[in-house]
Every structure is written in structure tokens, then in C-alpha cells.
Motif scaffolding. Sequence first.
Motif, PDB file in Angstrom:
ATOM      1  N   LEU A 115      -4.400   5.754  -1.320  1.00  0.00           N
ATOM      2  CA  LEU A 115      -4.945   6.267  -0.066  1.00  0.00           C
ATOM      3  C   LEU A 115      -4.027   5.931   1.101  1.00  0.00           C
ATOM      4  O   LEU A 115      -3.804   6.764   1.992  1.00  0.00           O
ATOM      5  N   GLU A 116      -3.479   4.732   1.102  1.00  0.00           N
ATOM      6  CA  GLU A 116      -2.567   4.340   2.184  1.00  0.00           C
ATOM      7  C   GLU A 116      -1.280   5.169   2.154  1.00  0.00           C
ATOM      8  O   GLU A 116      -0.738   5.515   3.212  1.00  0.00           O
ATOM      9  N   ILE A 117      -0.816   5.496   0.967  1.00  0.00           N
ATOM     10  CA  ILE A 117       0.366   6.365   0.860  1.00  0.00           C
ATOM     11  C   ILE A 117       0.030   7.762   1.371  1.00  0.00           C
ATOM     12  O   ILE A 117       0.815   8.382   2.097  1.00  0.00           O
ATOM     13  N   ASP A 118      -1.149   8.271   1.031  1.00  0.00           N
ATOM     14  CA  ASP A 118      -1.582   9.573   1.529  1.00  0.00           C
ATOM     15  C   ASP A 118      -1.685   9.567   3.058  1.00  0.00           C
ATOM     16  O   ASP A 118      -1.308  10.544   3.725  1.00  0.00           O
ATOM     17  N   GLN A 119      -2.202   8.475   3.606  1.00  0.00           N
ATOM     18  CA  GLN A 119      -2.342   8.394   5.056  1.00  0.00           C
ATOM     19  C   GLN A 119      -0.985   8.432   5.739  1.00  0.00           C
ATOM     20  O   GLN A 119      -0.824   9.080   6.785  1.00  0.00           O
ATOM     21  N   LEU A 120      -0.001   7.769   5.159  1.00  0.00           N
ATOM     22  CA  LEU A 120       1.348   7.825   5.709  1.00  0.00           C
ATOM     23  C   LEU A 120       1.887   9.251   5.657  1.00  0.00           C
ATOM     24  O   LEU A 120       2.412   9.777   6.650  1.00  0.00           O
ATOM     25  N   LYS A 121       1.728   9.886   4.516  1.00  0.00           N
ATOM     26  CA  LYS A 121       2.272  11.236   4.355  1.00  0.00           C
ATOM     27  C   LYS A 121       1.521  12.257   5.202  1.00  0.00           C
ATOM     28  O   LYS A 121       2.081  13.307   5.537  1.00  0.00           O
ATOM     29  N   SER A 122       0.288  11.951   5.577  1.00  0.00           N
ATOM     30  CA  SER A 122      -0.462  12.876   6.425  1.00  0.00           C
ATOM     31  C   SER A 122       0.118  12.947   7.833  1.00  0.00           C
ATOM     32  O   SER A 122      -0.223  13.858   8.602  1.00  0.00           O
ATOM     33  N   GLU A 123       1.017  12.034   8.161  1.00  0.00           N
ATOM     34  CA  GLU A 123       1.694  12.086   9.462  1.00  0.00           C
ATOM     35  C   GLU A 123       2.699  13.229   9.508  1.00  0.00           C
ATOM     36  O   GLU A 123       3.168  13.602  10.588  1.00  0.00           O
ATOM     37  N   GLY A 124       3.073  13.761   8.333  1.00  0.00           N
ATOM     38  CA  GLY A 124       3.882  14.965   8.285  1.00  0.00           C
ATOM     39  C   GLY A 124       5.379  14.781   8.362  1.00  0.00           C
ATOM     40  O   GLY A 124       6.118  15.768   8.378  1.00  0.00           O
ATOM     41  N   VAL A 125       5.856  13.533   8.394  1.00  0.00           N
ATOM     42  CA  VAL A 125       7.308  13.310   8.533  1.00  0.00           C
ATOM     43  C   VAL A 125       7.882  12.414   7.437  1.00  0.00           C
ATOM     44  O   VAL A 125       9.062  12.063   7.485  1.00  0.00           O
ATOM     45  N   TRP A 126       7.066  12.062   6.454  1.00  0.00           N
ATOM     46  CA  TRP A 126       7.521  11.139   5.410  1.00  0.00           C
ATOM     47  C   TRP A 126       7.558  11.820   4.053  1.00  0.00           C
ATOM     48  O   TRP A 126       7.037  11.324   3.066  1.00  0.00           O
ATOM     49  N   ASN A 127       8.193  12.977   3.997  1.00  0.00           N
ATOM     50  CA  ASN A 127       8.299  13.694   2.731  1.00  0.00           C
ATOM     51  C   ASN A 127       9.261  13.004   1.773  1.00  0.00           C
ATOM     52  O   ASN A 127       9.093  13.062   0.561  1.00  0.00           O
ATOM     53  N   ASN A 128      10.291  12.351   2.308  1.00  0.00           N
ATOM     54  CA  ASN A 128      11.253  11.608   1.493  1.00  0.00           C
ATOM     55  C   ASN A 128      10.622  10.287   1.066  1.00  0.00           C
ATOM     56  O   ASN A 128      10.302   9.430   1.903  1.00  0.00           O
ATOM     57  N   ASP A 129      10.451  10.081  -0.235  1.00  0.00           N
ATOM     58  CA  ASP A 129       9.747   8.901  -0.722  1.00  0.00           C
ATOM     59  C   ASP A 129      10.544   7.615  -0.554  1.00  0.00           C
ATOM     60  O   ASP A 129       9.970   6.527  -0.506  1.00  0.00           O
ATOM     61  N   TRP A 130      11.857   7.713  -0.479  1.00  0.00           N
ATOM     62  CA  TRP A 130      12.660   6.522  -0.177  1.00  0.00           C
ATOM     63  C   TRP A 130      12.384   6.057   1.253  1.00  0.00           C
ATOM     64  O   TRP A 130      12.185   4.868   1.505  1.00  0.00           O
ATOM     65  N   GLU A 131      12.376   7.024   2.168  1.00  0.00           N
ATOM     66  CA  GLU A 131      12.096   6.690   3.564  1.00  0.00           C
ATOM     67  C   GLU A 131      10.647   6.246   3.734  1.00  0.00           C
ATOM     68  O   GLU A 131      10.360   5.351   4.544  1.00  0.00           O
ATOM     69  N   ALA A 132       9.739   6.852   2.972  1.00  0.00           N
ATOM     70  CA  ALA A 132       8.336   6.440   3.033  1.00  0.00           C
ATOM     71  C   ALA A 132       8.182   4.996   2.582  1.00  0.00           C
ATOM     72  O   ALA A 132       7.432   4.214   3.178  1.00  0.00           O
ATOM     73  N   SER A 133       8.889   4.632   1.519  1.00  0.00           N
ATOM     74  CA  SER A 133       8.841   3.250   1.035  1.00  0.00           C
ATOM     75  C   SER A 133       9.341   2.289   2.109  1.00  0.00           C
ATOM     76  O   SER A 133       8.717   1.253   2.390  1.00  0.00           O
ATOM     77  N   GLN A 134      10.458   2.640   2.718  1.00  0.00           N
ATOM     78  CA  GLN A 134      11.026   1.784   3.757  1.00  0.00           C
ATOM     79  C   GLN A 134      10.062   1.631   4.930  1.00  0.00           C
ATOM     80  O   GLN A 134       9.884   0.526   5.463  1.00  0.00           O
ATOM     81  N   GLU A 135       9.427   2.746   5.307  1.00  0.00           N
ATOM     82  CA  GLU A 135       8.503   2.702   6.441  1.00  0.00           C
ATOM     83  C   GLU A 135       7.304   1.812   6.152  1.00  0.00           C
ATOM     84  O   GLU A 135       6.854   1.045   7.019  1.00  0.00           O
ATOM     85  N   LEU A 136       6.771   1.888   4.936  1.00  0.00           N
ATOM     86  CA  LEU A 136       5.638   1.028   4.575  1.00  0.00           C
ATOM     87  C   LEU A 136       6.037  -0.439   4.571  1.00  0.00           C
ATOM     88  O   LEU A 136       5.235  -1.309   4.944  1.00  0.00           O
ATOM     89  N   ILE A 137       7.264  -0.726   4.161  1.00  0.00           N
ATOM     90  CA  ILE A 137       7.757  -2.109   4.203  1.00  0.00           C
ATOM     91  C   ILE A 137       7.842  -2.589   5.650  1.00  0.00           C
ATOM     92  O   ILE A 137       7.384  -3.688   5.992  1.00  0.00           O
ATOM     93  N   TYR A 138       8.436  -1.754   6.501  1.00  0.00           N
ATOM     94  CA  TYR A 138       8.521  -2.102   7.920  1.00  0.00           C
ATOM     95  C   TYR A 138       7.142  -2.373   8.505  1.00  0.00           C
ATOM     96  O   TYR A 138       6.924  -3.358   9.219  1.00  0.00           O
ATOM     97  N   ARG A 139       6.207  -1.481   8.210  1.00  0.00           N
ATOM     98  CA  ARG A 139       4.880  -1.600   8.816  1.00  0.00           C
ATOM     99  C   ARG A 139       4.154  -2.853   8.333  1.00  0.00           C
ATOM    100  O   ARG A 139       3.392  -3.472   9.093  1.00  0.00           O
ATOM    101  N   TYR A 140       4.384  -3.235   7.084  1.00  0.00           N
ATOM    102  CA  TYR A 140       3.753  -4.467   6.607  1.00  0.00           C
ATOM    103  C   TYR A 140       4.255  -5.654   7.406  1.00  0.00           C
ATOM    104  O   TYR A 140       3.452  -6.477   7.906  1.00  0.00           O
ATOM    105  N   PHE A 141       5.569  -5.770   7.526  1.00  0.00           N
ATOM    106  CA  PHE A 141       6.120  -6.927   8.237  1.00  0.00           C
ATOM    107  C   PHE A 141       5.755  -6.897   9.714  1.00  0.00           C
ATOM    108  O   PHE A 141       5.530  -7.957  10.327  1.00  0.00           O
ATOM    109  N   GLN A 142       5.654  -5.706  10.295  1.00  0.00           N
ATOM    110  CA  GLN A 142       5.193  -5.619  11.680  1.00  0.00           C
ATOM    111  C   GLN A 142       3.773  -6.139  11.821  1.00  0.00           C
ATOM    112  O   GLN A 142       3.430  -6.807  12.806  1.00  0.00           O
ATOM    113  N   SER A 143       2.929  -5.844  10.809  1.00  0.00           N
ATOM    114  CA  SER A 143       1.549  -6.328  10.838  1.00  0.00           C
ATOM    115  C   SER A 143       1.481  -7.845  10.745  1.00  0.00           C
ATOM    116  O   SER A 143       0.470  -8.453  11.114  1.00  0.00           O
TER     117      SER A 143
END
Length: 280
Positions: free
Chosen positions: A63-91
Motif C-alpha cells: 500500500l505504501e508503494i502504491d501511495q508513492l506511485k499515486s504521486e505520478g512521478v515515480w514510474n522508475n522503480d530504482w528511483e522509487a526505491s531511493q525516494e522511499l529510503i530518503y523519506r524513511y530517514f527524513q522521518s
Amino acid sequence: MPYALCPMPHDPCPIFMTEKFSPKAIAVFDIDGVIRDVSGSYRRAIADTVEYFTNQAYRPTPLEIDQLKSEGVWNNDWEASQELIYRYFQSQGQPREQLQLDYNDIVTFFQSRYRGTDPNNFTGYICDEPLLLQPSYLEQLTQANIAWGFFSGATRGSANYVLQKRLGLQSPVLISMEDAPGKPDPTGLFATVQILDNGCDALPTVVYVGDTVADMYTVEKARNQQPHRTWIGVGVLPPHVQETAARRDAYAETLKKAGAAIVLSNVQELTPEQIQKLDG
């Protein structure tokens, strides 16, 4: 990354390459979540990658991956992975500017899970992807004079693995990650259509079939940039969101809000008759 925006000729069904042929419509398909179920492969590799680079502290849910992709700019799964890593550490109170993430390391780890570690053969999660479409469906489109091809953010190797090895298609028209900018940029969609319309004077309606918000945004951008042609976005529900009615309905609504004319449970529901109906 260099892009081949004027791709070399492919060899689709000969009916599409004759001088007199003018397709009634053009159907372009995304691959991941439309042609193959990637919930246990690409999305599993995203979760593995995020978990690894957060030192096992965080594993995103589907569900969290779907929520990220619903933003419409994370079609590349490598970049999506990186973004989720960034967001975790930001949290956790760590600004992303202070993190020492190496994108190439993220890609390498992701690929070791998805493709496998054998450089010459696929041995990873890709080997177990269920197919969501049968070649007989594409033959139905051919018989109805509907040209078809594929525009995907997947790598060419991954896309050809499912199209040629799994489905047995002979040199299908394909624009992949290496050939064009990522979605929602419509450049790759334009390149696919350019091959399929065979230079005919008429401008057949284009139906683009995808399972993400980025796919629907791609159609919207295509429509804005080339308003002289009719562009229709068709949403398909990937299998992993169909496990409960609530999630299925929510995902369908998200695709509709992003511009989908209709949302289907399986790509093969987009019959020649349905395409004709959409074309109006």
C-alpha cells in the motif's frame, strides 16, 4: 542517458507494414502490472531494497508503494526505491542532503533481486511473474485491424524477456527505458505510435493501457502536445490491488481521477469492440 527517439524499424505483424494498411485504431500497452504481474517481483524488489538500505529498519508495504506511485512521478522503480529510503530517514530526523546514498548501489542491489546475480541469465524474481495476457488476445486485435505495441519504463532486457521469451512474440514494437525519457513524458508514446501508424494520412485514435497514475498522466500530456489526434487512457487494475473490494475501488478511483476513461480488471477486457466503443 541517451535516448533513441527515432527508433530503428521493428518487425511487427506484416499487416502493419504494408503501404495500403491504415489501422482502425492503435493500442499501446504498458507492461508491468498490465502484461505481467509484478507484485512479487518489481514491487518485492523495491521492498527488499528499501529494507536493505535502511539497515532492516523499514520495509514498505504494498500500500505504501502504491501511495508513492499515486504521486505520478515515480514510474522508475530504482528511483522509487531511493525516494522511499530518503523519506524513511527524513522521518527519523535526518535531512536527505546529509545522507550518503549511492544511486548506482541502489540499482545494483535492486537488480540482484529482480534479475538475479547471474550476468548471463535471469535467475531472480522476474522468472516467477504470472502473465496477464495471452498471445491470442493480440491476434484478435490484429484481425480487427488494430495496430498494437508496447511502451514501458522497464529495461529492454526485462521487457523482451516477457514479450519474446514468455509470450513468444516476434520482434514486437517496443519502446523501453533505454529509448525515451520516463513517464509521464509522452516522448516514448509518440515514438511507439510513429512506428505503428505506418505514416498513414489518417490519424487513428490511440489507446494507451496502463496501471499507474503516471500512465494516465502520459496520455494527458500527449493530448496536450498533439491535440490533433485522439488519445484515450485505459486503466487496468494490477492483481495486488484486487485482493479486497475497498482497495480495488480506491485504486480504480485514483486512476479515473488521473484521467482514465475506463478501468478494467484485466487487459484482455479491452476487446476490439470495447476499443471501437471508446473511439465513439
